[in-house]
Design a protein around this motif. Structure first.
Motif, PDB file in Angstrom:
ATOM      1  N   LYS A   1      -2.677   2.171  11.451  1.00 37.99           N
ATOM      2  CA  LYS A   1      -2.822   2.337  10.000  1.00 37.99           C
ATOM      3  C   LYS A   1      -4.237   1.989   9.533  1.00 37.99           C
ATOM      4  O   LYS A   1      -4.873   2.750   8.810  1.00 37.99           O
ATOM      5  CB  LYS A   1      -1.793   1.467   9.275  1.00 37.99           C
ATOM      6  N   SER A   2      -4.722   0.817   9.958  1.00 37.00           N
ATOM      7  CA  SER A   2      -6.069   0.425   9.547  1.00 37.00           C
ATOM      8  C   SER A   2      -7.104   1.317  10.209  1.00 37.00           C
ATOM      9  O   SER A   2      -8.110   1.679   9.603  1.00 37.00           O
ATOM     10  CB  SER A   2      -6.335  -1.034   9.919  1.00 37.00           C
TER      11      SER A   2
ATOM     12  N   ASN B   1     -10.557   1.085  -1.484  1.00 36.51           N
ATOM     13  CA  ASN B   1     -10.058   1.544  -0.200  1.00 36.51           C
ATOM     14  C   ASN B   1      -9.493   0.434   0.674  1.00 36.51           C
ATOM     15  O   ASN B   1      -8.944   0.711   1.736  1.00 36.51           O
ATOM     16  CB  ASN B   1     -11.182   2.264   0.554  1.00 36.51           C
TER      17      ASN B   1
ATOM     18  N   ARG C   1      -7.441  -2.115  -0.710  1.00 40.10           N
ATOM     19  CA  ARG C   1      -6.237  -2.708  -1.297  1.00 40.10           C
ATOM     20  C   ARG C   1      -5.033  -2.489  -0.394  1.00 40.10           C
ATOM     21  O   ARG C   1      -4.165  -3.347  -0.260  1.00 40.10           O
ATOM     22  CB  ARG C   1      -5.964  -2.098  -2.673  1.00 40.10           C
ATOM     23  N   LYS C   2      -4.972  -1.308   0.216  1.00 45.30           N
ATOM     24  CA  LYS C   2      -3.816  -1.000   1.050  1.00 45.30           C
ATOM     25  C   LYS C   2      -3.736  -1.880   2.295  1.00 45.30           C
ATOM     26  O   LYS C   2      -2.667  -2.024   2.882  1.00 45.30           O
ATOM     27  CB  LYS C   2      -3.815   0.470   1.457  1.00 45.30           C
TER      28      LYS C   2
ATOM     29  N   GLU D   1      -1.185  -4.508   1.610  1.00 45.98           N
ATOM     30  CA  GLU D   1       0.187  -4.114   1.311  1.00 45.98           C
ATOM     31  C   GLU D   1       1.163  -4.614   2.366  1.00 45.98           C
ATOM     32  O   GLU D   1       2.317  -4.904   2.065  1.00 45.98           O
ATOM     33  CB  GLU D   1       0.278  -2.592   1.184  1.00 45.98           C
ATOM     34  N   GLU D   2       0.708  -4.683   3.621  1.00 45.48           N
ATOM     35  CA  GLU D   2       1.590  -5.120   4.696  1.00 45.48           C
ATOM     36  C   GLU D   2       1.622  -6.641   4.835  1.00 45.48           C
ATOM     37  O   GLU D   2       2.393  -7.175   5.622  1.00 45.48           O
ATOM     38  CB  GLU D   2       1.139  -4.500   6.028  1.00 45.48           C
TER      39      GLU D   2
END
Length: 447
Positions: free
Chosen positions: A85-86, A298, A300-301, A304-305
């Motif tokens: 993801k990252s 970019n 912030r997500k 989220e995890e």
């Protein structure tokens, strides 16, 4: 004769097609390969206003994507985030931002057909390497600067500021994450990309929120007298200057606004009203995420995890639900609407009782309906002017708890309709407003 002319036209068309085909450059047919240059092929529609610039940016993007995919085995991007993801986020950012700093690209050729414009660019690999090395060192310097400032803020327990600094550090080095960004800091070898990433994503690790109580006995439509004190800590040490927020996650009510923890890491909240009859309700206290507005968009997500600390307090309503006695006055012109009003109130606010002595609240209801002018047209219409009035009093103190009036609702009904049908139409139109407004008003009650 006509056959001859057609043949001539056909021959000319074939010759023109052959000529056009001959004009198409070789690099359009087969992509060039070079040991010393990066190759970029770009295209833009002629309908675009700045099609030449668009085509150039397309070619630069082509070059950038080739460079970005050559990940150094020592680079942070070689090992980051096993779930991908990252890595996907960084790869997208690298390709996009590289276009802004790629220098020294030269145009070799261009080609235009009826609808598109094509360009062929090259970037000398040695030229790129020299420019990239200078910028890489500059990026490391910026990354270290943000990292040190972030560490200082974190050690001072200013975690929100630390997070912002780590995020800006990542943003500064993001075009270079495919390269080796190792350096020395305080005599130790570090990969500044890995340090910033781990500091950023681990900012909330080891954090906890504890409260002065976990169970509160409360009453519907009343405030809770005792405050809820929440303490934020990290690895056993209190954390000041972080804004906490309290909200109902089960049931409904109003709570004081988000507030920063004080020097003891504590924030106090007051439940000013409980606006649901649910016997068991829950309030959650957590970190107020409004601070993420200060972070680079970019990144912030990446949070989220992360598991943010939170604490829950259970509210147990004593004496069951709030009992209400519903009284319909003699002034009830829209007969039948009172039952629909009672349904709304009974759904989540009150338990209706037949005995006024058992009631916590006394509800007085009245409605009005007046006939106005007749509107002439294809079919004549009556103008009905409708209204309702609701008063809610504390049955023990007789203090006014809530007053709700809905006045001058105009309803047009055919003159051919009877009284029963006319009232049904009035009920339907009045209830459209009541269903929107009344529950919101009831939630402001405080007994």
């Amino acid at each position: 004769m006509k056959t001859g002319i057609k043949s001539i036209y056909l021959l000319l068309a074939v010759l023109f097609a052959v000529q056009v085909e001959a004009q198409e450059p070789q690099w359009m047919k087969k992509r060039p390969i070079s040991e010393k240059d990066y190759i970029g092929i770009g295209m833009a529609s002629l309908s675009e206003e700045n099609y030449m610039d668009v085509a150039k940016q397309s070619a630069i993007s082509d070059i950038a994507s080739q460079i970005a995919t050559k990940v150094d085995t020592k680079a942070f991007m070689h090992t980051v985030d096993v779930d991908g993801k990252s890595r996907q986020l960084f790869e997208e950012k690298i390709t996009n931002t590289m276009q802004a700093w790629i220098e020294g690209a030269e145009i070799v050729d261009s080609y235009k057909d009826d609808s598109r414009y094509y360009v062929y660019y090259i970037l000398n690999k040695e030229t790129y390497r020299k420019n990239a090395e200078a910028r890489r060192l500059e990026a490391i310097k910026k990354g270290v600067d943000y990292y040190v400032k972030g560490k200082n803020a974190q050690e001072g327990m200013n975690l929100t500021q630390a997070l912002i600094l780590y995020g800006k550090g990542l943003e500064a080095i993001e075009p270079w994450l495919f390269m080796d960004l190792s350096t020395k800091l305080d005599g130790n070898s570090i990969d500044i990309a890995a340090e910033l990433y781990n500091a950023y994503t681990g900012i909330f690790s080891g954090m906890a929120i504890t409260t002065n109580t976990v169970n509160i006995e409360a009453e519907a439509f009343k405030a809770v007298n005792i405050p809820i004190a929440a303490c934020l800590s990290k690895d056993g040490e209190v954390v000041p200057n972080v804004k906490l927020v309290a909200k109902f996650v089960s049931g409904e009510g109003t709570i004081t606004a988000p507030i920063e923890t004080d020097f003891n890491g504590t924030a106090e909240f007051y439940i000013t009203n409980i606006t649901s009859n649910n016997k068991i309700q829950e309030v959650q206290i957590s970190i107020d995420e409004s601070f993420t507005a200060s972070l680079p968009d970019n990144y912030r997500k990446l949070l989220e995890e992360q598991s943010l600390p939170a604490a829950k307090i259970t509210l147990s309503l004593k004496n069951g639900a709030t009992k209400a006695f519903f009284y319909v006055s003699d002034n009830n012109d829209i007969e039948g609407i009172e039952n629909k009003i009672k349904d709304i109130m009974s759904k989540e606010f009150f338990v209706m009782t037949e005995s006024i002595d058992d009631a916590d609240c006394f509800i007085e209801f009245s409605s009005s309906l007046e006939l106005g002018d007749i509107v002439s047209g294809a079919s004549n219409m009556n103008t009905c002017i409708c209204g309702i009035k609701i008063k809610i009093l504390n049955n023990k103190t007789q203090a006014m708890v809530l007053e709700y009036n809905l006045d001058d609702v105009k309803v047009y009904t055919p003159t051919s309709k009877g009284t029963k049908e006319t009232k049904s139409m009035c009920i339907r139109e009045v209830m459209k407003s009541v269903r929107k407004e009344l529950p919101r008003k009831l939630r402001t009650m405080n007994l």
